[in-house]
Design a protein around this motif. Structure first.
Motif, PDB file in Angstrom:
ATOM      1  N   ARG A 192       1.081  13.638 -24.686  1.00  0.00           N
ATOM      2  CA  ARG A 192       2.038  14.702 -25.210  1.00  0.00           C
ATOM      3  C   ARG A 192       3.341  14.081 -25.263  1.00  0.00           C
ATOM      4  NH1 ARG A 192      -0.950  19.541 -25.152  1.00  0.00           N
ATOM      5  NH2 ARG A 192      -2.755  18.956 -26.249  1.00  0.00           N
ATOM      6  N   ASN A 193       3.824  13.272 -24.106  1.00  0.00           N
ATOM      7  CA  ASN A 193       5.013  12.684 -24.033  1.00  0.00           C
ATOM      8  C   ASN A 193       5.443  11.832 -25.204  1.00  0.00           C
ATOM      9  OD1 ASN A 193       5.620  14.029 -21.613  1.00  0.00           O
ATOM     10  ND2 ASN A 193       4.420  12.637 -20.763  1.00  0.00           N
ATOM     11  N   ASP A 214       2.503  19.851 -17.087  1.00  0.00           N
ATOM     12  CA  ASP A 214       3.325  20.680 -18.195  1.00  0.00           C
ATOM     13  C   ASP A 214       4.305  21.784 -17.589  1.00  0.00           C
ATOM     14  OD1 ASP A 214       3.955  22.728 -20.315  1.00  0.00           O
ATOM     15  OD2 ASP A 214       2.135  22.391 -21.149  1.00  0.00           O
ATOM     16  N   LEU A 215       5.460  21.232 -17.683  1.00  0.00           N
ATOM     17  CA  LEU A 215       6.611  21.885 -17.003  1.00  0.00           C
ATOM     18  C   LEU A 215       6.804  23.448 -17.684  1.00  0.00           C
ATOM     19  CD1 LEU A 215       9.482  19.313 -17.053  1.00  0.00           C
ATOM     20  CD2 LEU A 215       8.356  20.335 -15.187  1.00  0.00           C
ATOM     21  N   GLN A 216       6.486  23.557 -18.885  1.00  0.00           N
ATOM     22  CA  GLN A 216       6.446  25.121 -19.496  1.00  0.00           C
ATOM     23  C   GLN A 216       5.384  26.063 -19.080  1.00  0.00           C
ATOM     24  OE1 GLN A 216       6.603  24.291 -23.634  1.00  0.00           O
ATOM     25  NE2 GLN A 216       8.711  24.666 -23.762  1.00  0.00           N
ATOM     26  N   LYS A 217       4.233  25.354 -18.838  1.00  0.00           N
ATOM     27  CA  LYS A 217       2.889  26.391 -18.614  1.00  0.00           C
ATOM     28  C   LYS A 217       2.760  26.300 -16.861  1.00  0.00           C
ATOM     29  CE  LYS A 217       0.813  25.696 -22.915  1.00  0.00           C
ATOM     30  NZ  LYS A 217      -0.376  25.315 -23.740  1.00  0.00           N
ATOM     31  N   GLY A 218       3.440  25.233 -16.287  1.00  0.00           N
ATOM     32  CA  GLY A 218       3.235  25.287 -14.923  1.00  0.00           C
ATOM     33  C   GLY A 218       1.906  24.689 -14.330  1.00  0.00           C
ATOM     34  N   ASN A 274       6.884  14.158 -14.199  1.00  0.00           N
ATOM     35  CA  ASN A 274       6.222  15.262 -14.901  1.00  0.00           C
ATOM     36  C   ASN A 274       4.868  14.313 -15.607  1.00  0.00           C
ATOM     37  OD1 ASN A 274       8.279  14.582 -16.851  1.00  0.00           O
ATOM     38  ND2 ASN A 274       7.524  16.212 -18.028  1.00  0.00           N
TER      39      ASN A 274
END
Length: 462
Positions: free
Chosen positions: A128-129, A117-121, A113
């Protein structure tokens, strides 16, 4: 000559040889073809030049084997660092931990990823990481990471001071490896160099007198790769920050080999940490990721959000951005700094720097014992000496160490050891070949004894 040339076998004679095909393995057949052609061409040229050569198939096959091994071996490969220089620029600088390497293997053999963004798809930002951990460790408002600190300096100057004057002390116009010079980087960035003070002394008034309507930045460069001793004076970070606030001019410090740990804890002289510099109030600071930090090559930029936003939006940022492997190594290395004790245990740079004399001596004695058990054909001895930090960090610091001295022709032994399947890089001092055990990993000692035995027998035969 014609008779010898006729006796050279054809390419096809070797192309289907079982031994050569076994050596080739699953690598492209072209490598074998090239090895055969190169060897046959070399022999042909030797004959034409009058050299005494017997082009026998077995002789040629052995030469082809050696040539093929050279092609199959990656040009970048592991060496045993017995120089004692912990952050050896020519030998890859910081070593990463086994745990980080295992994680890296998992990451790069599949998808990740990186910018998702896994939360927002939806698409995200790769920085950010690293943001959370760097902010947690330093208290910085914002983060940007590029491929090395030279790139970080160029990016910061380009984003914050293009067409503007940058005030810097003459005593800080440094050059680092590869002829990277601050004045030339400044010119490339479009910033205008404004030198103040002298080589050995610069005062706060020198900076203040140089400030004008066209001043874009006050720059402080930490002289991490040299020291000026004697009749000297320099302006502290705190003083420069106060001056910057007085005139509304941002202050940027190039820290070079930034550290998150106070080196005085391992008996070295004080060097400012990243946290120290940020607490002093600088607007932007940059430093390397693969020196005292002990991670991957990178240029880490931290500071006030208003300036970091401009830096991140600059076109150069994309050209200098890091890849997923660098990001993964940095994140997983930085996590250890949340517990300083773990950093000393898990980050190889700090583990090597903080070794006790007893630990290093035990490694040296183990190597000597193994060599004696193998009937090593030369005299060996235990020698006290000093190691270096390296990587342009802590240039005046000498680290007490223990070395294994090999009493053979040092130049010849050095040449032979560099040519081994796993090359060994030591150092020559006082006509002795020394293996500094500070930088030899415990897991390498057994292999090192075998390599030394093979090399010593080769030297003795000459």
């Amino acid at each position: 000559m014609k008779e010898l040339l006729k006796r050279i076998p054809k390419v096809d004679y070797f192309l289907n040889d079982k031994d050569l095909l076994f050596l080739l393995g699953d690598k492209p057949r072209y490598l074998l073809l090239k090895a055969i052609r190169d060897v046959l061409d070399e022999v042909r040229q030797d004959i034409l030049s009058g050299k005494k050569v017997e082009p026998e198939p077995d002789f040629l096959k052995e030469k082809i084997k050696q040539k093929l091994k050279g092609f199959l071996r990656p040009k970048l490969h592991r060496v045993i660092n017995a120089t004692g220089v912990v952050l050896h620029t020519n030998l890859g600088r910081a070593v990463i931990s086994e745990e980080v390497a295992e994680y890296l293997k998992e990451l790069i053999t599949g998808y990740s990823n990186l910018e998702y963004d896994l939360q927002k798809g939806r698409r995200g930002l790769r920085y950010r990481n690293l943001e959370w951990i760097l902010k947690e460790l330093t208290g910085a408002e914002d983060v940007c990471v590029v491929n090395n600190n030279a790139g970080a300096v160029l990016l910061v100057l380009s984003a914050l001071s293009k067409g503007k004057e940058v005030v810097v002390s003459r005593g800080e116009l440094i050059e680092i490896g590869g002829s990277f010079r601050i004045p030339e980087v400044m010119e490339q960035s479009g910033a205008i160099l404004k030198e103040v003070g002298t080589t050995n002394k610069t005062h706060l008034r020198d900076y203040e007198n140089a400030i004008s309507e066209n001043t874009g930045l006050l720059l402080k460069v930490h002289t991490s790769n040299y020291k000026i001793m004697g009749f000297t004076a320099s302006v502290s970070t705190e003083e420069l920050v106060r001056l910057g606030k007085k005139y509304g001019i941002p202050v940027y410090e190039d820290l070079g080999s930034g550290s998150f740990i106070d080196v005085r804890k391992i008996g070295l002289s004080y060097e400012p940490t990243v946290q120290d510099v940020l607490k002093a109030g600088v607007d932007v600071v940059s430093f390397s990721g693969d020196k005292l930090l002990g991670g991957a090559q990178a240029g880490i930029i931290l500071g006030k959000k208003q300036y970091l936003e401009r830096i991140k939006k600059h076109p150069l940022n994309r050209a200098l951005r890091i890849d997923k492997m660098t990001l993964a190594v940095l994140e997983n290395t930085l996590v250890y700094y949340l517990d300083e004790k773990l950093a000393f245990e898990k980050v190889p740079t700090w583990r090597l720097l903080s070794q006790t004399q007893e630990e290093i001596k035990r490694k040296a004695e183990k190597l000597i014992q193994l060599l004696k058990e193998k009937n090593f054909p030369a005299r060996i001895s235990l020698v006290q000496d000093t190691s270096e930090v390296g990587g342009g960090a802590l240039p005046t610091q000498q680290l007490p160490t223990w070395c294994v001295a090999v009493h053979l022709s040092p130049e010849r032994l050095d040449e032979v050891l560099r040519g081994q399947e796993i090359p060994v890089i030591g150092r020559i001092k006082n006509n002795l070949y020394l293996l500094d055990m500070r930088t030899v990993m415990p897991s390498e000692i057994s292999a090192l004894s075998e390599i030394l035995l093979k090399a010593a027998n080769s030297v003795k035969m000459v």
